[in-house]
Design a protein around this motif. Structure first.
Motif, short mmCIF file in Angstrom:
data_model
loop_
_atom_site.label_atom_id
_atom_site.label_comp_id
_atom_site.label_asym_id
_atom_site.label_seq_id
_atom_site.Cartn_x
_atom_site.Cartn_y
_atom_site.Cartn_z
N UNK A 195 0.83 -1.21 0.00
CA UNK A 195 0.00 0.00 0.00
C UNK A 195 0.87 1.26 0.00
N UNK A 220 -1.11 12.89 -12.28
CA UNK A 220 -2.34 12.27 -11.79
C UNK A 220 -2.51 12.57 -10.30
N UNK A 279 -5.54 14.73 -8.79
CA UNK A 279 -6.38 14.02 -7.84
C UNK A 279 -6.49 14.79 -6.53
N UNK A 304 -9.49 16.66 -4.50
CA UNK A 304 -9.80 16.33 -3.11
C UNK A 304 -9.78 17.59 -2.24
N UNK A 306 3.52 12.58 0.02
CA UNK A 306 2.57 11.45 0.01
C UNK A 306 2.88 10.52 -1.16
N UNK A 352 -1.83 5.40 7.81
CA UNK A 352 -1.20 5.79 6.54
C UNK A 352 -1.85 5.05 5.37
N UNK A 353 -2.13 3.77 5.56
CA UNK A 353 -2.77 3.01 4.48
C UNK A 353 -4.10 3.65 4.10
N UNK A 385 -4.77 6.77 4.33
CA UNK A 385 -4.45 8.00 3.61
C UNK A 385 -4.03 7.72 2.17
N UNK A 386 -3.56 6.52 1.91
CA UNK A 386 -3.23 6.15 0.53
C UNK A 386 -4.47 5.64 -0.19
N UNK A 387 -5.19 4.74 0.50
CA UNK A 387 -6.31 4.08 -0.18
C UNK A 387 -7.45 5.07 -0.44
N UNK A 388 -7.69 5.95 0.50
CA UNK A 388 -8.82 6.87 0.38
C UNK A 388 -8.81 7.69 -0.92
N UNK A 389 -7.71 8.41 -1.22
CA UNK A 389 -7.73 9.17 -2.49
C UNK A 389 -7.84 8.27 -3.72
N UNK A 390 -7.14 7.14 -3.69
CA UNK A 390 -7.18 6.26 -4.85
C UNK A 390 -8.60 5.68 -5.01
N UNK A 402 -11.36 7.14 -3.94
CA UNK A 402 -12.19 8.25 -4.41
C UNK A 402 -12.09 8.39 -5.93
N UNK A 403 -10.86 8.24 -6.42
CA UNK A 403 -10.65 8.40 -7.86
C UNK A 403 -11.37 7.30 -8.63
N UNK A 441 -15.55 7.02 -7.97
CA UNK A 441 -16.37 8.10 -8.50
C UNK A 441 -16.34 8.17 -10.02
N UNK A 448 -18.21 9.11 -1.27
CA UNK A 448 -17.27 8.05 -0.89
C UNK A 448 -17.80 6.63 -1.05
N UNK A 450 -12.07 11.97 -13.41
CA UNK A 450 -11.60 10.82 -12.65
C UNK A 450 -11.43 9.59 -13.54
N UNK A 458 -8.11 10.08 -15.16
CA UNK A 458 -7.02 9.82 -14.23
C UNK A 458 -6.88 8.33 -13.96
N UNK A 485 -3.61 5.77 -14.85
CA UNK A 485 -2.82 5.10 -13.81
C UNK A 485 -2.98 3.60 -13.78
#
Lengths: 308, 282
Positions: free
Chosen positions: A114, A125, A129, A133, A174, B25-26, B28-33, B35-36, B39, B52, B250, B253, B257
């Motif tokens: 992760x 990107x 993104x 947000x 980040x 932290x995970x 914080x990483x997973x949430x934006x990804x 969301x992308x 949505x 969400x 989105x 994006x 990715x």
């Protein structure tokens, strides 16, 4: 075997193997760099015949009001950008690596996977993104803040000088935190277990183990990570391009050396105008010199501490 | 047994904090990804209702619109083409040079090695202004192929570093036998070295894959023609057209990715090894 290496084979045929790689490397990496230095001593415009002007571009860059104000502001912003990466990205990377080093930790591989995910995304990107947000209208970030009862829920994070540079640096941290994490994990993995056993016998605390054993032993990796961060930050461009624009809005507060170089040398905009080749080359050359000095300094610091 | 001592120090509190930090932290990483991705499957206005959650109705409209209305398919093809070609050339030129450097024991080869490795520390962007002129003079401006020589030059230092180390580690007996049979260096390279260095080649390929696929700078300064754009450059132009249509942005994006993200999830171990192969040994 010695005969094979030195005797039977001719140097010339060996050289032929190296030639293709060397040619591409010389023509598209070494020469442009050298040529950029030469161009920095020439007059600006694309169309005109280039004439030698000595240090004129440099003098203008550092003294001419419009240019020097922007340059030094971009330089200062880049230093802040770099400092935040060192403090946030690399310290977090070190923390995560130490936590993940515990081989009995359940889900270790999962967390490791992760943490690295953002580093596989394109910076543009990531930038877009996070821009969405952080958007005050729809932005998920503000919804979370609102839910937590914060009064900053409508704060324009990317439109406030003094704040936006920090926000962009955090977004970039980040993105990249997975890289130092992986480097530190692999460096920590190379420390012999006997050292930990000795420390355990003498009753050292985890913090003492970290400062007295781990940190000194992984100093070369700290050096590599710092160098990478430094070189990448002083060439950063995409994240500001995505989240603000090439002018480093608001009011140049996020303008870094990468965006300044883009405007001066490649695709100029108001107020600098048409790109100035010589001036752009001068900006690039100064960055190059700064990189060499910085890399040498980082090496000096980390190697010295390594020996001590 | 060997590893237990160092971890016994971590009590249950330490363990709790470890999980807390890593899980936060995970998120914080997973949430934006999340969301992308999530949505991008919603209808335009559904995003505002529930930003969400899963879409109440999975909609592929955004993807269809993006793929149909624009040249995104073309961008994709361009990105794949240039990435694959660059990697192939980096591996070919890099392995040839590394083979010679590892076997040719002379002052010149050591000097050439050091010279090429030095490129790892030099961001090629600094030479952009002369590169612009060169690409222009070569008639490659606005062509996808302007990127090729630059990416190859960019990849050679790491390729030479990793592959040379690896070839030096190949046991000498492997080639001695071939030599006794009368093989020439060319045959040894082709029949023995090239087969043995495949794991190292994979490392080099992965190390270079991400920066090449994700590069924005060179497409931005060289290419202005629709048919020649890469995915990442395409992202910058598509953004402006959908100012308020978040789900389309989105979708773009996510599309840009997804290939690398999926590849990474499928082979994360190789990614990490590929990444650290260059720096840790050097």
């Amino acid at each position: 075997m010695q005969r094979y290496i030195e005797g039977r084979s001719q140097p010339f045929s060996w050289f032929l193997y190296i030639l293709p790689a060397l040619l591409v490397y010389l023509v598209f990496l070494a020469y442009p760099l050298f040529s950029s230095m030469l161009a920095s001593f020439m007059t600006g415009n694309h169309a005109q015949i280039q004439t030698f002007v000595g240090f004129d571009n440099y003098v203008r860059l550092f003294t001419e009001e419009e240019l020097s104000t922007r340059y030094f502001s971009a330089f200062r912003n880049t230093v802040i950008f770099f400092a935040i990466h060192m403090l946030v990205q690399n310290v977090l990377g070190m923390l995560f690596a130490n936590l993940l080093q515990n081989k009995h930790l359940k889900g270790r591989k999962f967390y490791q996977t992760i943490i690295f995910i953002p580093a596989t995304l394109a910076i543009i990107v990531t930038g877009y993104l996070w821009k969405l947000i952080l958007n005050p209208q729809w932005g998920a970030f503000n919804l979370v803040l609102k839910a937590l009862g914060s009064e900053h829920a409508n704060f324009p994070w990317l439109g406030t000088p003094g704040v936006s540079l920090v926000v962009i640096s955090l977004v970039s941290s980040w993105q990249w935190v997975g890289i130092p994490t992986m480097f530190f994990i692999s460096a920590l993995g190379n420390i012999p277990d006997e050292l930990y056993e000795a420390a355990a016998i003498s009753g050292a605390s985890p913090w003492q183990v970290f400062t007295n054993i781990k940190l000194p032993l992984i100093m070369p990796t700290v050096g590599v990570v710092s160098t990478l961060t430094f070189v990448n930050n002083f060439n950063a461009f995409d994240v500001v391009f995505a989240m603000e624009n090439v002018n480093g809005a608001p009011d140049y507060s996020t303008d870094i050396l990468g965006t300044f170089f883009y405007r001066t040398g490649i695709a100029g905009q108001h107020p600098i105008g048409i790109p100035d080749r010589g001036m752009g080359a001068a900006v690039a050359t100064v960055t190059f010199v700064v990189l060499i000095i910085g890399v040498a300094l980082i090496r000096h610091i980390t190697v010295k501490q390594d020996e001590a | 047994m060997k590893n237990t001592t160092k971890h016994r120090q971590l009590g249950s509190t330490g363990r709790g904090i470890t999980y807390l930090v890593l899980s936060l932290w995970s998120l914080m990483v997973i949430f934006p990804v999340w969301t992308m991705v999530i949505n991008s499957f919603k209808k335009r206005l559904d995003i505002y209702k529930d930003p969400f959650g899963f879409p109440s109705l999975w909609s592929f409209d955004s993807y269809l619109a993006v793929l149909k209305g624009h040249q995104f398919g073309r961008y994709f093809f361009n990105s794949i083409l240039i990435t694959v070609l660059s990697l192939m050339l980096i591996l070919l030129l890099g392995s040839l040079a590394s083979y010679a450097i590892a076997r040719w024991n002379s002052k010149l080869s050591r000097w050439l090695y050091a010279f090429m490795i030095a490129g790892m520390m030099i961001p090629i962007r600094i030479g952009s202004i002369p590169l612009l002129r060169m690409i222009n003079e070569m008639g490659l401006m606005n062509s996808l192929f302007s990127l090729l020589p630059i990416y190859v030059a960019m990849g050679i230092p790491v390729a030479v570093l990793v592959l040379t180390q690896f070839i030096r580690d190949i046991p000498i007996e492997m080639t001695e036998a071939a030599l006794i049979d009368g093989a020439k260096p060319r045959q040894i390279y082709y029949k023995i070295v090239l087969k043995l260095i495949q794991p190292a080649m994979a490392s080099v390929a992965i190390y270079n894959l991400v920066p090449i696929w994700n590069d924005l700078w060179f497409p931005l300064i060289f290419i202005n023609k629709e048919s020649q754009k890469t995915v990442i450059l395409g992202v910058t132009t598509l953004f402006g057209q959908y100012q308020t249509d978040w789900s389309r942005i989105l979708a773009v994006l996510t599309l840009a990715s997804l290939p690398i993200l999926l590849l990474y999830l499928a082979m994360s171990r190789q990614f990490v090894e590929g990444l650290t192969a260059g720096a840790v040994k050097g």
